[in-house]
Design a protein around this motif. Structure first.
Motif, PDB file in Angstrom:
ATOM      1  N   SER A  55       0.832  -1.198   0.000  1.00  0.00           N
ATOM      2  CA  SER A  55       0.000   0.000   0.000  1.00  0.00           C
ATOM      3  C   SER A  55       0.867   1.248   0.000  1.00  0.00           C
ATOM      4  O   SER A  55       1.967   1.261   0.559  1.00  0.00           O
ATOM      5  N   SER A  92       5.890   3.268   1.392  1.00  0.00           N
ATOM      6  CA  SER A  92       4.913   2.190   1.290  1.00  0.00           C
ATOM      7  C   SER A  92       4.883   1.312   2.535  1.00  0.00           C
ATOM      8  O   SER A  92       5.719   1.413   3.427  1.00  0.00           O
ATOM      9  N   LEU A  95      -4.509   2.452  -0.623  1.00  0.00           N
ATOM     10  CA  LEU A  95      -4.286   1.112  -0.094  1.00  0.00           C
ATOM     11  C   LEU A  95      -4.423   0.050  -1.181  1.00  0.00           C
ATOM     12  O   LEU A  95      -4.151  -1.122  -0.930  1.00  0.00           O
ATOM     13  N   ASP A  96      -4.841   0.462  -2.395  1.00  0.00           N
ATOM     14  CA  ASP A  96      -4.889  -0.492  -3.506  1.00  0.00           C
ATOM     15  C   ASP A  96      -3.520  -0.670  -4.167  1.00  0.00           C
ATOM     16  O   ASP A  96      -3.409  -1.328  -5.197  1.00  0.00           O
ATOM     17  N   CYS A  97      -2.481  -0.060  -3.576  1.00  0.00           N
ATOM     18  CA  CYS A  97      -1.086  -0.182  -4.018  1.00  0.00           C
ATOM     19  C   CYS A  97      -0.740   0.725  -5.200  1.00  0.00           C
ATOM     20  O   CYS A  97       0.375   0.650  -5.722  1.00  0.00           O
ATOM     21  N   CYS A 153       1.470   4.654   1.526  1.00  0.00           N
ATOM     22  CA  CYS A 153       1.092   5.251   2.802  1.00  0.00           C
ATOM     23  C   CYS A 153       1.515   6.702   2.957  1.00  0.00           C
ATOM     24  O   CYS A 153       0.990   7.415   3.824  1.00  0.00           O
ATOM     25  N   ARG A 180      -9.402   1.103  -3.451  1.00  0.00           N
ATOM     26  CA  ARG A 180      -9.419   1.069  -1.988  1.00  0.00           C
ATOM     27  C   ARG A 180      -9.212   2.487  -1.469  1.00  0.00           C
ATOM     28  O   ARG A 180      -8.977   3.411  -2.249  1.00  0.00           O
TER      29      ARG A 180
END
Length: 431
Positions: A87, A102, A413-415, A89, A383
């Motif tokens: 994710s 991340s 958060l979906d990367c 961050c 996300r």
């Protein structure tokens, strides 16, 4: 990590100039990969529905200032920066480079000028989630889930090449900071029952970092309910404000005149200041208008307005009173259907990222600083949107010479990190 093109569609609607109209913000029912433009005033009356959170009935509506928007407004997703399994961050932009932190502990850089064809450079690897990033000179300060702050230095052999590998200079608190306090009982504080540590240690995740105007100080906020102040020249911990809140601190910002603002899960925003002649910061004001956890704080570009985002799904707008000097809320930006997780400001735009997987773009009014319009809803993340940053577009982005050009970066958060180009025409007061 890699990069894929992201030519998401853009749907725009021109705004009718009706002086008696009152618009209601709502979620766009379109597909998850769309960008919608909404002719909505950002301040809604207290009757607006909020099904899963308490409404902010005590917050007044902002003045309704109808603006004329032309169809030349452009909101486009121009790239998606891909991560395989971690994710996104934290985001920070400095010069011509975007820096991402991340959940797998990696810090990477991307060239903003050629984002559509550039690949990332791995700058640093740690074993703990990167919660926040700031850059001071040739150093990166990274805050982590493991209670530590790490300081990274760009390659001194190539000082202008921010893509070079970084070297870890220090982990805060440093050994030099800890040693003198190991043998002093007064240096220990109780962090939980039957356990003590020196006051220079954070004892829970470090959620946010902020930098003073002159870049001489870095402020860290933590879920341990404290915030600490570090000197950037030698990384010494100068001060720790313990029990600053009743719950985890999620956000921290510093005003140009030295006030420190902290936002917490206890629903409060607290204002701190080192008063003349005092050695430590003291609490000077507590702002209590949110009805749930405060997650994000950001100042307007001119430093005159504070925006706060919370789990009550509202972005509150605060200004300092001319008489008395206290902070007062003047209204709310509403429209998200879930918690506000992050905020960013660039020019006269305010960007809000939410657990509803969208980003909303708000514009401060022309001629009336207390009116806002929602220019669009950026959708495409799968996300929650965890972090945002934004910058003025590079020279050449504006082909017509009559629009303001910006770039917004959203980490989720979906990367994915999505890159949005926002081109906004000059707005004309229609009243």
């Amino acid at each position: 990590m890699g990069l894929v093109p992201c030519p998401l569609p853009c749907r725009l609607h021109s705004t009718d100039s009706e002086s008696n109209s009152s618009y209601h913000l709502h979620s766009d029912p379109s597909s998850s990969s769309s960008i919608s433009s909404q002719p909505s005033l950002a301040s809604l009356p207290s009757t607006s529905s909020i099904s899963s959170q308490l409404s902010l009935a005590s917050v007044p509506s902002l003045s309704q200032h109808v603006l004329q928007q032309t169809p030349t407004t452009q909101l486009n997703c121009i790239a998606t920066l891909k991560s395989d399994s971690s994710s996104v961050c934290s985001l920070f932009i400095s010069g011509e480079f975007l820096y991402t932190g991340s959940s797998d502990g990696e810090i990477r850089s991307w060239s903003c000028r050629d984002i559509s064809s550039n690949t990332s450079k791995l700058l640093a690897t740690t074993n703990s989630t990167v919660k926040s990033l700031v850059i001071v000179g040739d150093k990166i300060f990274s805050a982590h889930q493991d209670h530590k702050i790490r300081v990274w230095k760009f390659d001194t052999a190539n000082p202008n090449d921010h893509k070079s590998k970084c070297k870890c200079m220090a982990t805060l608190p440093t050994l030099k900071d800890r040693l003198p306090r190991l043998f002093s009982p007064k240096s220990y504080v109780e962090v939980r029952r039957h356990k003590k540590l020196t006051w220079v240690h954070h004892v829970d995740a470090i959620s946010a970092l902020a930098v003073s105007k002159d870049e001489s100080l870095v402020y860290s906020a933590s879920w341990d309910r404290t915030f600490k102040i570090w000197r950037t020249s030698d990384f010494k911990c100068l001060e720790s404000v313990s029990n600053a809140h009743e719950d985890a601190i999620n956000a921290i910002v510093v005003s140009n005149d030295g006030f420190v603002y902290t936002g917490s899960a206890d629903k409060k925003i607290k204002v701190w200041k080192k008063l003349t002649g005092e050695k430590y910061h003291t609490l000077v004001e507590t702002l209590e208008k949110h009805k749930s956890a405060v997650n994000a704080l950001v100042f307007s570009s001119d430093g005159g307005v504070l925006y706060s985002g919370a789990c009550d799904r509202s972005v509150l707008v605060w200004e300092r009173e001319s008489v008395g000097g206290g902070m007062v809320v003047i209204g709310a930006l509403r429209g998200h259907t879930k918690a506000i997780l992050c905020l960013a400001v660039v020019g006269d735009l305010v960007c809000s990222g939410s657990a509803d997987c969208s980003v909303r773009i708000w514009r401060r009014g022309v001629g009336d600083d207390r009116s806002y319009s929602c220019l669009g809803v950026l959708e495409g993340h799968r996300r929650p949107v965890k972090c945002l940053t934004a910058a003025v577009g590079f020279d050449g982005d504006d082909k017509s010479g009559c629009v303001d050009s910006f770039v917004v970066y959203s980490g989720s958060l979906d990367c994915d990190t999505k890159v949005w180009q926002i081109q906004v025409p000059y707005l004309v007061n229609s009243s």
